[in-house]
Design an enzyme around this catalytic site. Structure first.
Site, PDB file in Angstrom:
ATOM      1  N   CYS A 159       0.839  -1.194   0.000  1.00  0.00           N
ATOM      2  CA  CYS A 159       0.000   0.000   0.000  1.00  0.00           C
ATOM      3  C   CYS A 159       0.879   1.251   0.000  1.00  0.00           C
ATOM      4  O   CYS A 159       1.794   1.376   0.816  1.00  0.00           O
ATOM      5  CB  CYS A 159      -0.891  -0.022   1.240  1.00  0.00           C
ATOM      6  N   GLU A 160       0.620   2.163  -0.928  1.00  0.00           N
ATOM      7  CA  GLU A 160       1.457   3.353  -1.011  1.00  0.00           C
ATOM      8  C   GLU A 160       1.165   4.369   0.093  1.00  0.00           C
ATOM      9  O   GLU A 160       1.951   5.288   0.302  1.00  0.00           O
ATOM     10  CB  GLU A 160       1.303   4.023  -2.372  1.00  0.00           C
ATOM     11  N   HIS A 161       0.061   4.203   0.804  1.00  0.00           N
ATOM     12  CA  HIS A 161      -0.286   5.167   1.850  1.00  0.00           C
ATOM     13  C   HIS A 161       0.457   4.911   3.157  1.00  0.00           C
ATOM     14  O   HIS A 161       0.828   5.845   3.859  1.00  0.00           O
ATOM     15  CB  HIS A 161      -1.801   5.143   2.106  1.00  0.00           C
ATOM     16  N   HIS A 162       0.651   3.625   3.489  1.00  0.00           N
ATOM     17  CA  HIS A 162       1.315   3.291   4.749  1.00  0.00           C
ATOM     18  C   HIS A 162       2.506   2.357   4.549  1.00  0.00           C
ATOM     19  O   HIS A 162       3.158   1.987   5.525  1.00  0.00           O
ATOM     20  CB  HIS A 162       0.320   2.633   5.722  1.00  0.00           C
ATOM     21  N   GLN A 191      -5.181  -0.676  -4.581  1.00  0.00           N
ATOM     22  CA  GLN A 191      -5.814  -1.805  -5.262  1.00  0.00           C
ATOM     23  C   GLN A 191      -6.593  -1.366  -6.495  1.00  0.00           C
ATOM     24  O   GLN A 191      -6.577  -2.050  -7.528  1.00  0.00           O
ATOM     25  CB  GLN A 191      -6.734  -2.545  -4.288  1.00  0.00           C
ATOM     26  N   HIS A 241      -5.980  -5.985   3.471  1.00  0.00           N
ATOM     27  CA  HIS A 241      -5.014  -4.905   3.627  1.00  0.00           C
ATOM     28  C   HIS A 241      -4.545  -4.824   5.077  1.00  0.00           C
ATOM     29  O   HIS A 241      -5.361  -4.627   5.986  1.00  0.00           O
ATOM     30  CB  HIS A 241      -5.643  -3.575   3.209  1.00  0.00           C
ATOM     31  N   CYS A 290      -3.006  -2.497   6.423  1.00  0.00           N
ATOM     32  CA  CYS A 290      -3.215  -1.158   6.978  1.00  0.00           C
ATOM     33  C   CYS A 290      -4.596  -1.047   7.630  1.00  0.00           C
ATOM     34  O   CYS A 290      -4.819  -0.175   8.476  1.00  0.00           O
ATOM     35  CB  CYS A 290      -3.029  -0.081   5.913  1.00  0.00           C
TER      36      CYS A 290
END
Length: 203
Positions: free
Chosen positions: A89-92, A130, A158, A160
Site C-alpha cells: 500500500c502506497e499510503h502506509h 488496489q 489490507h 493497513c
C-alpha cells in the site's frame, strides 16, 4: 522458476548504501540500537527486501509477454483464476495481498497462460492502491493483446486496515476493471463475474 531469496539479491551499490543509512536512522528514531547483534544486518536485509518487493518498476508488461502470443481463432473467454498477489500500500507502505482473476476474449491471438500471472506481478510489485492495480493490469492486457474484452477482479486484504486504524480482521476489498465486451455486453460481464466469484476448486 527457481526461488530467489531477497537477501541474496544484487542491488546497485550506491543505492544500497544510501538505503541502509536511512533504515539505520529509522531504527534510531524508533528508539532502537542499530548496533545491537539482532539488528546489525537489518538495514542491509530491509534494503534488499524493498528492492525485491518493488521490482515491478523495472518490469514492462510488453517485455514480460514477449513473443508468447500465438494466432488462434478462439473466440471464447480465457480465464486464469486465483493468481496470488502481494503488493505494498502506497499510503502506509504495509502489505496487501489476495487473489487476482484475469480473463480476456481473444481477437485472433492468444497468449501463453503463464504470462497473465507475470503481468499481474509487473504492477503488483510496486507501491500501489488496489483500484489502480486492477486498472493497470487491464490496460496492459488490452494494449498488448488487443482482445475483444478484458476483465480483472481483485480480492485482497489490507494490513493497513488489519494492524492499525480500524483493525478489522475479516474485511476484504473487491475491485473490478472491465474493458470491451466485459464492460459493454451484460451476458459476458455476468459470466465473468460469476466465474470470478465462484468457489475455488481444489486439486
Amino acid at each position: 522458476m527457481a526461488t530467489v531469496d531477497p537477501d541474496d539479491m544484487e542491488t546497485d551499490n550506491a543505492t544500497q548504501v544510501e538505503f541502509e543509512g536511512l533504515i539505520r536512522r529509522q531504527l534510531e528514531l524508533l528508539g532502537e540500537d542499530p548496533e545491537r547483534d539482532g539488528l546489525l544486518k537489518t538495514p542491509s536485509r530491509v534494503a534488499k527486501s524493498m528492492a525485491w518487493l518493488t521490482r515491478g518498476y523495472d518490469l514492462d508488461a510488453r517485455q514480460v509477454i514477449g513473443d508468447a502470443m500465438f494466432a488462434e481463432n478462439h473466440e471464447n473467454m480465457v480465464m486464469v483464476r486465483d493468481i496470488e498477489m502481494y503488493s505494498m500500500c502506497e499510503h502506509h507502505m504495509l502489505p496487501f495481498f489476495g487473489k487476482v482473476h484475469v480473463a480476456y476474449i481473444p481477437n485472433g491471438k492468444i497468449v501463453g497462460l503463464s504470462k497473465l500471472p507475470r503481468v499481474v506481478e509487473v504492477f503488483a510489485r510496486r507501491l500501489q492502491v488496489q483500484e489502480r492495480l486492477g486498472e493497470q493490469i487491464a490496460n496492459a492486457l488490452d494494449e498488448v493483446l488487443q482482445p475483444k474484452g478484458v476483465g480483472v477482479v481483485i480480492e485482497a486484504v489490507h494490513l493497513c486496515m488489519m494492524m492499525r486504524g480500524v483493525e478489522k480482521q475479516s474485511s476484504r476489498t473487491i475491485t473490478s476493471s472491465l474493458r470491451g465486451l466485459f464492460r459493454d455486453d451484460s451476458k459476458t460481464r455476468s459470466e465473468f463475474l460469476r466465474l470470478a466469484h465462484g468457489p475455488s476448486a481444489s486439486y
